[in-house]
Motif scaffolding. Structure first.
Motif, mmCIF file in Angstrom:
data_model
loop_
_atom_site.group_PDB
_atom_site.id
_atom_site.type_symbol
_atom_site.label_atom_id
_atom_site.label_comp_id
_atom_site.label_asym_id
_atom_site.label_seq_id
_atom_site.Cartn_x
_atom_site.Cartn_y
_atom_site.Cartn_z
ATOM 1 N N SER A 167 9.686 12.514 -0.130
ATOM 2 C CA SER A 167 9.358 13.681 -0.912
ATOM 3 C C SER A 167 9.187 13.823 -2.317
ATOM 4 C CB SER A 167 10.747 14.604 -0.601
ATOM 5 O OG SER A 167 11.739 14.220 -1.297
ATOM 6 N N GLY A 168 8.795 14.827 -3.013
ATOM 7 C CA GLY A 168 8.530 14.890 -4.232
ATOM 8 C C GLY A 168 7.177 14.740 -4.623
ATOM 9 N N ARG A 169 6.785 14.142 -5.654
ATOM 10 C CA ARG A 169 5.235 13.996 -5.990
ATOM 11 C C ARG A 169 4.569 13.034 -5.270
ATOM 12 N NH1 ARG A 169 4.263 15.759 -11.345
ATOM 13 N NH2 ARG A 169 2.738 14.114 -11.619
ATOM 14 N N THR A 170 4.572 13.111 -3.885
ATOM 15 C CA THR A 170 3.832 12.380 -2.989
ATOM 16 C C THR A 170 2.400 12.173 -3.149
ATOM 17 O OG1 THR A 170 3.471 14.264 -1.256
ATOM 18 C CG2 THR A 170 5.511 13.072 -0.930
ATOM 19 N N PHE A 171 1.816 12.958 -3.792
ATOM 20 C CA PHE A 171 0.429 12.631 -4.030
ATOM 21 C C PHE A 171 0.015 11.455 -5.075
ATOM 22 C CE2 PHE A 171 0.413 14.088 -8.398
ATOM 23 C CZ PHE A 171 1.419 14.961 -8.555
ATOM 24 N N SER A 172 1.042 11.114 -5.659
ATOM 25 C CA SER A 172 1.192 10.154 -6.757
ATOM 26 C C SER A 172 1.397 8.840 -6.041
ATOM 27 C CB SER A 172 2.023 10.158 -7.842
ATOM 28 O OG SER A 172 3.409 10.065 -7.397
ATOM 29 N N VAL A 173 1.719 8.832 -4.752
ATOM 30 C CA VAL A 173 2.170 7.373 -4.157
ATOM 31 C C VAL A 173 0.887 6.836 -3.530
ATOM 32 C CG1 VAL A 173 3.302 6.508 -2.141
ATOM 33 C CG2 VAL A 173 4.469 8.437 -3.203
ATOM 34 N N TYR A 174 0.944 5.422 -3.757
ATOM 35 C CA TYR A 174 -0.062 4.435 -3.457
ATOM 36 C C TYR A 174 0.363 3.846 -1.984
ATOM 37 C CZ TYR A 174 -3.123 0.683 -2.508
ATOM 38 O OH TYR A 174 -4.115 -0.379 -2.205
ATOM 39 N N ALA A 175 1.519 3.281 -2.081
ATOM 40 C CA ALA A 175 2.201 2.551 -1.133
ATOM 41 C C ALA A 175 3.621 2.769 -0.877
ATOM 42 C CB ALA A 175 1.801 0.970 -0.942
ATOM 43 N N ILE A 176 4.109 2.604 0.337
ATOM 44 C CA ILE A 176 5.426 2.524 0.760
ATOM 45 C C ILE A 176 5.573 1.298 1.293
ATOM 46 C CG2 ILE A 176 7.263 3.322 1.994
ATOM 47 C CD1 ILE A 176 6.496 5.249 0.064
ATOM 48 N N GLY A 177 7.111 0.572 0.670
ATOM 49 C CA GLY A 177 7.130 -0.788 1.179
ATOM 50 C C GLY A 177 8.595 -0.595 1.888
ATOM 51 N N CYS A 216 13.661 1.382 1.236
ATOM 52 C CA CYS A 216 12.183 1.745 0.994
ATOM 53 C C CYS A 216 11.794 1.787 -0.172
ATOM 54 C CB CYS A 216 11.788 2.737 2.146
ATOM 55 S SG CYS A 216 12.636 4.373 1.881
ATOM 56 N N GLY A 217 10.713 1.476 -0.689
ATOM 57 C CA GLY A 217 10.370 1.954 -2.101
ATOM 58 C C GLY A 217 9.072 2.320 -2.152
ATOM 59 N N ALA A 218 8.629 2.970 -3.171
ATOM 60 C CA ALA A 218 7.445 3.414 -3.398
ATOM 61 C C ALA A 218 6.819 2.991 -4.761
ATOM 62 C CB ALA A 218 7.361 5.172 -3.590
ATOM 63 N N ARG A 219 5.328 2.853 -4.527
ATOM 64 C CA ARG A 219 4.559 2.303 -5.787
ATOM 65 C C ARG A 219 3.374 3.321 -5.934
ATOM 66 N NH1 ARG A 219 0.910 -2.082 -4.979
ATOM 67 N NH2 ARG A 219 1.219 -2.752 -2.643
ATOM 68 N N ASN A 220 2.974 3.322 -7.486
ATOM 69 C CA ASN A 220 2.001 4.287 -7.633
ATOM 70 C C ASN A 220 0.464 3.883 -7.621
ATOM 71 O OD1 ASN A 220 4.213 5.855 -9.764
ATOM 72 N ND2 ASN A 220 3.464 6.515 -7.771
ATOM 73 N N SER A 256 0.921 -1.691 -9.411
ATOM 74 C CA SER A 256 2.087 -1.065 -9.848
ATOM 75 C C SER A 256 3.302 -1.827 -9.231
ATOM 76 C CB SER A 256 2.273 0.219 -9.685
ATOM 77 O OG SER A 256 1.166 0.916 -10.214
ATOM 78 N N GLN A 257 4.520 -1.689 -10.093
ATOM 79 C CA GLN A 257 5.785 -2.181 -9.558
ATOM 80 C C GLN A 257 6.002 -1.014 -8.527
ATOM 81 O OE1 GLN A 257 7.276 -5.005 -10.244
ATOM 82 N NE2 GLN A 257 6.273 -5.865 -11.694
#
Length: 119
Positions: A25-35, A96-100, A104-105
């Motif tokens: 949730s949140g600024r999902t438009f900024s997400v590039y990948a989920i790991g 789970c983690g998100a990177r932009n 990116s880290q």
């Protein structure tokens, strides 16, 4: 900001299956990948699988290919990790983690969910 919440962990016997969920949730438009990552006691955090937020391209740790499957439901902003044929060595806290960006880290993390596999 991006928020991630994992669920679905638990205890299972060897050979069993679990499906983990990561609600984004949140600024999902900024997400590039989920790991998905995991960390066992006394060990470093290791990458399990990754999926791109747009396109759904996936990658896996070589040792887990064939047993683990990452997928996503865009309508629910949720990423899943289906884990089959579980082994005691799969016991860990799964994050789970998100990177932009591509390089990116991982900047955003969930709280983790415990997976325990008994023999």
């Amino acid at each position: 900001q991006v928020q991630l919440v994992e669920s679905g962990g638990g205890s299972v016997q060897a050979g069993g299956s679990l499906r983990l969920s990561c609600a984004v949730s949140g600024r999902t438009f900024s997400v590039y990948a989920i790991g998905w990552f995991r960390q066992a006691p006394g060990k470093e955090r290791e990458s399990v699988a990754t999926i791109t937020w747009r396109g759904g391209f996936t990658s896996y740790a070589d040792s887990l290919k064939g047993r683990f499957t990452i997928s996503m439901d865009n309508a629910k902003n949720t990423v899943y990790l289906q884990m089959n044929s579980l082994k005691p060595e799969d016991t860990a806290v799964y994050y789970c983690g998100a990177r932009n960006g591509v390089t990116s880290q991982y900047a955003y993390w969930g709280q983790g969910t415990q997976v325990t596999v008994s023999s």
